[in-house]
Design an enzyme around this catalytic site. Sequence first.
Site, short mmCIF file in Angstrom:
data_model
loop_
_atom_site.label_atom_id
_atom_site.label_comp_id
_atom_site.label_asym_id
_atom_site.label_seq_id
_atom_site.Cartn_x
_atom_site.Cartn_y
_atom_site.Cartn_z
N GLY A 145 42.87 38.40 43.11
CA GLY A 145 41.60 38.49 43.77
C GLY A 145 41.99 38.95 45.47
O GLY A 145 41.27 38.86 46.16
N GLY A 146 43.22 39.53 45.54
CA GLY A 146 43.48 39.87 47.01
C GLY A 146 42.76 41.19 47.45
O GLY A 146 41.95 41.30 48.57
N ASP A 205 43.44 48.94 40.16
CA ASP A 205 44.70 48.44 40.60
C ASP A 205 45.81 48.17 39.22
O ASP A 205 45.67 47.21 38.68
CB ASP A 205 44.84 47.26 41.38
CG ASP A 205 46.11 46.89 41.98
OD1 ASP A 205 46.62 48.05 42.40
OD2 ASP A 205 46.38 45.60 42.13
N ASP A 262 39.42 40.36 34.42
CA ASP A 262 40.84 40.53 34.21
C ASP A 262 40.96 40.09 32.71
O ASP A 262 39.80 39.57 32.12
CB ASP A 262 41.37 39.40 35.21
CG ASP A 262 42.88 39.62 34.87
OD1 ASP A 262 43.57 40.44 35.97
OD2 ASP A 262 43.51 38.92 34.29
N CYS A 298 51.92 49.14 42.20
CA CYS A 298 52.93 48.60 43.05
C CYS A 298 54.18 49.19 42.62
O CYS A 298 55.06 48.45 42.51
CB CYS A 298 52.76 47.23 43.46
SG CYS A 298 53.02 46.30 41.73
N ALA A 308 42.43 40.14 39.33
CA ALA A 308 43.34 38.83 39.62
C ALA A 308 44.62 39.17 40.15
O ALA A 308 45.03 40.11 39.98
CB ALA A 308 43.55 38.14 38.29
#
Length: 434
Positions: A257-258, A322, A277, A375, A255
């Site tokens: 969803g990019g 991720d 997710d 990130c 999530a």
Amino acid sequence: AQVINSVFKDGAYANIALGKALSKQNHSEQDRRFVTELVYGTVKAKGTIDWLLQQLVSRPLGKIEPMILNILRLGVFQIYFLERIPASAACNESVNLAKKFGHEGIVKFVNGVLRGAVRSKESIVYPDAEKDPRQYLALKEFHPDWLVKRWLKQFGFEGAQALCRFDNEPPPLTLRVNTLVSDRKTLLASLQEDGFEAEPSKWCEDGIVCTKIPALSVLFSKYNDMFYVQDESSMLVAPVLAPQPGQTVIDVCSAPGGKTTHLAQLMQNKGVIYATDIHEHKIKLIEENSRRLGITIIEPSLQDAAEFKPEWASMADCVLVDAPCSGLGVLRRRAEARWKKNKIDLKTFPPLQRDILRNAARYVKPGGRLVYSTCTLEQAENHYIPAEFLENNPNWQYAGFQHPLTGETVDELQLLPQRDGTDGFYICALVRKE
């Protein structure tokens, strides 16, 4: 003032609270930009504003009723940091707000504090950059003291200052073209015809960077299925995983969803992507984004990424992790995040990241590929996580990939905002030996 209050009193996300507030009002585009500047500016500068305020009031700030404190913060931000706003206007509007939310004594208090702020504006002395670089940067560049201390150690004074300044800049709108329905050249030309100032991303071949936009409504009404809003660094992840049409892919922290929808594009909407997710409300976001982009191969489900799903054992050609992280690479996009995080939080992520990576690796078939990304700028969450995994799993190795700018083969990529001009990001590719 109400949006700022919801951020600091109720823990709201600034972008979501602001979006909701603006959707209820019919502001001109100029007023929308002004309100946005007031909210994000006040939220980002909170630490410095509170330092200034504490010099103007005799009581601890925690003793001031939250709404009144946030009216003061908004007023001080305008007086000290917005040159185009007359000080008298900032004072008067703050007093009007105090009348709305407080009694007569509160109105006099707000008026007195802000008039004191106007008088003392030129006499405020910040810490000396050479004698106390940590506090100087924390106050001048609007970042928490503990984080500045960390970055000074990692990047030196100039690097830490550049990183803080990057976080304070408004980010451009970056779009990933939905190649299932358009291509970059076509969409770019159309956007430019509609008054967008836009250029191709140098980092990603599907990316467009918009430096000026006439109105977001134009974008969503005319081009709704042709793009996904995504930072350039985030766009690099799917091409490193490099899934092929018809393959089986698992994205364990999917999530909203990019990256998942980007994977589907690269697969030409052929094959299957299992997107999981841990939060139910976020599953809906994956479904909505897939629907908007016309993608049919994504199968979202509720699943803890650290818990093994036996039926997926050695099933996937590609797996994306991720991972949840401290997010220190994307503070530019989340105005309030710098004040919500603390040093202790950083220790909570590596154990979780190790568990997720170990578990996700069990889903990869022999010869299959796994990408680990975050990130953040923290090496304890980045380099050391896959390095430790490889040490303990001799049937895995690094899978070299091309650096997006230089073309050289690298095992991992660490993007730094102050050096690369993008969000801070880490990407590493691994392959399970045959």
